[in-house]
Design a protein around this motif. Structure first.
Motif, mmCIF file in Angstrom:
data_model
loop_
_atom_site.group_PDB
_atom_site.id
_atom_site.type_symbol
_atom_site.label_atom_id
_atom_site.label_comp_id
_atom_site.label_asym_id
_atom_site.label_seq_id
_atom_site.Cartn_x
_atom_site.Cartn_y
_atom_site.Cartn_z
ATOM 1 N N THR A 185 1.408 6.308 -4.196
ATOM 2 C CA THR A 185 0.671 7.117 -4.409
ATOM 3 C C THR A 185 1.222 8.408 -4.290
ATOM 4 O O THR A 185 1.965 8.704 -3.578
ATOM 5 N N LYS A 186 0.516 9.293 -4.952
ATOM 6 C CA LYS A 186 0.304 10.969 -4.762
ATOM 7 C C LYS A 186 -0.221 11.180 -3.345
ATOM 8 O O LYS A 186 0.843 12.185 -2.807
ATOM 9 N N ALA A 191 3.520 10.725 -9.794
ATOM 10 C CA ALA A 191 3.123 11.051 -7.911
ATOM 11 C C ALA A 191 4.304 12.131 -7.558
ATOM 12 O O ALA A 191 3.279 12.681 -6.576
ATOM 13 N N SER A 205 -0.945 9.082 -12.330
ATOM 14 C CA SER A 205 -0.407 9.393 -10.901
ATOM 15 C C SER A 205 -1.505 8.020 -10.556
ATOM 16 O O SER A 205 -3.290 7.619 -9.987
ATOM 17 N N LEU A 206 -0.364 6.821 -9.707
ATOM 18 C CA LEU A 206 -1.254 5.834 -8.541
ATOM 19 C C LEU A 206 -2.127 7.158 -7.346
ATOM 20 O O LEU A 206 -1.596 8.149 -6.700
ATOM 21 N N ARG A 207 -3.436 6.698 -6.863
ATOM 22 C CA ARG A 207 -3.827 7.697 -5.856
ATOM 23 C C ARG A 207 -4.277 6.363 -4.750
ATOM 24 O O ARG A 207 -5.293 5.826 -5.432
ATOM 25 N N ASP A 208 -4.661 7.134 -3.483
ATOM 26 C CA ASP A 208 -5.237 6.286 -2.189
ATOM 27 C C ASP A 208 -6.651 6.134 -2.956
ATOM 28 O O ASP A 208 -6.616 4.694 -2.322
ATOM 29 N N ILE A 211 -6.609 2.597 -5.139
ATOM 30 C CA ILE A 211 -6.722 1.003 -4.378
ATOM 31 C C ILE A 211 -7.839 -0.290 -3.568
ATOM 32 O O ILE A 211 -7.917 0.471 -3.075
#
Ligand SMILES: C[S@@+](CC[C@H](N)C(=O)[O-])C[C@H]1O[C@@H](n2cnc3c(N)ncnc32)[C@H](O)[C@@H]1O
Length: 253
Positions: free
Chosen positions: A171-172, A200, A247-250, A253
């Motif tokens: 993640t970012k 990310a 971007s993937l982010r916490d 998820i």
């Protein structure tokens, strides 16, 4: 054949003749079986990273995550083969303590024959040290571990299970911690070419480069410095063509 296999891991032959393993928990192989376990470790991680480390007297590496230990062992192999004199320190988190213990029974390629003492020390004590080499395997969560370090690493091998299987390590926010832990001239290597992953990294001020060559699928290099030997990925262009992708982010998820 050794008795490495258990209810969660099965040893699998990969196409370069070296064994990798399949994780029944993550439903994924530890390496690309097509690229080959040892070959992948060398061409996607060790060789491109060390290309940028020519004059360093000491090299400090974050190996995410230890797994079967190929990236750590291939680094030592490369270092010895090339008679390098730099001092090596390798820090590697790994959540699966029972996997690390079981590696004494893993069938490693002949290139690692000289490293039995190292494999034994890491599997029994999680630490190995000699004159020129320090290795520690942290048995726990990589997210927690990387926050301990600031401006420490010359190299980060980003080799977690895939972003779809183990997104928490892509993640970012995760790369923000990596960005703090890596030196300004440090190099991050990864097999992933996913746009969400590259984004990310880009959002944490990394430049992105293509790592391509004969006999392996394209991979990614990232650095806050310029890597002259590699083709820069034009992220601004890709962002403008993929406006719907983030971007993937916490939090997602
Ligand atoms: C693809 S494998 C690593 C392969 C390894 N680099 C090698 O060369 O053998 C990914 C590893 O990440 C570990 N892992 C998954 N989540 C983790 C976490 N949050 N912290 C530390 N290790 C983790 C898994 O147990 C697995 O061993």
């Amino acid at each position: 054949m050794s008795d490495f296999n258990d209810e969660l891991h099965t040893m699998t032959l990969s196409e370069d003749g070296s064994y990798t393993a399949y994780s029944k928990e993550y439903e994924e192989h530890y390496h690309s079986t097509k690229d080959g376990a040892l070959h992948e470790s060398l061409v996607k991680h060790v060789l491109p990273a060390f290309k940028e480390m020519q004059d360093k007297k000491s090299i400090t590496i974050l190996d995410i995550c230890y797994g079967l230990g190929f990236n750590t062992l291939a680094t030592i192999y490369y270092h010895k083969q090339n008679n390098l004199t730099s001092k090596l320190s390798i820090y590697s988190p790994e959540l699966d303590a029972s996997l690390v213990k079981s590696l004494l029974n893993f069938s490693y390629p002949k290139e690692f024959d000289g490293f039995k003492e190292i494999i034994k020390a890491l599997s029994e004590d999680s630490v190995y040290e000699d004159e020129n080499l320090y290795i520690e395997v942290f048995l726990g969560d990589a997210r927690e571990y990387v926050r301990r370090f600031q401006d420490k690493f010359d190299i980060v091998y980003q080799d977690a299970f895939s972003p779809s299987t183990n997104p928490i390590l892509w993640t970012k926010e995760y790369f923000s911690d990596i960005s703090k832990a890596i030196k300004d001239d440090g190099v991050l290597t990864t097999y992933s070419i996913a746009f969400k992953v590259r984004l990310a990294l880009y959002e944490n001020c990394f430049n992105l480069y293509e790592n391509s060559g004969e006999g392996f699928r394209v991979a990614t290099l990232a650095s806050k410095s310029e890597l002259k030997a590699y083709k820069l990925v034009n992220m601004e262009h890709k962002i403008s063509c993929n406006k719907e992708i983030s971007s993937l982010r916490d939090e997602s998820i």
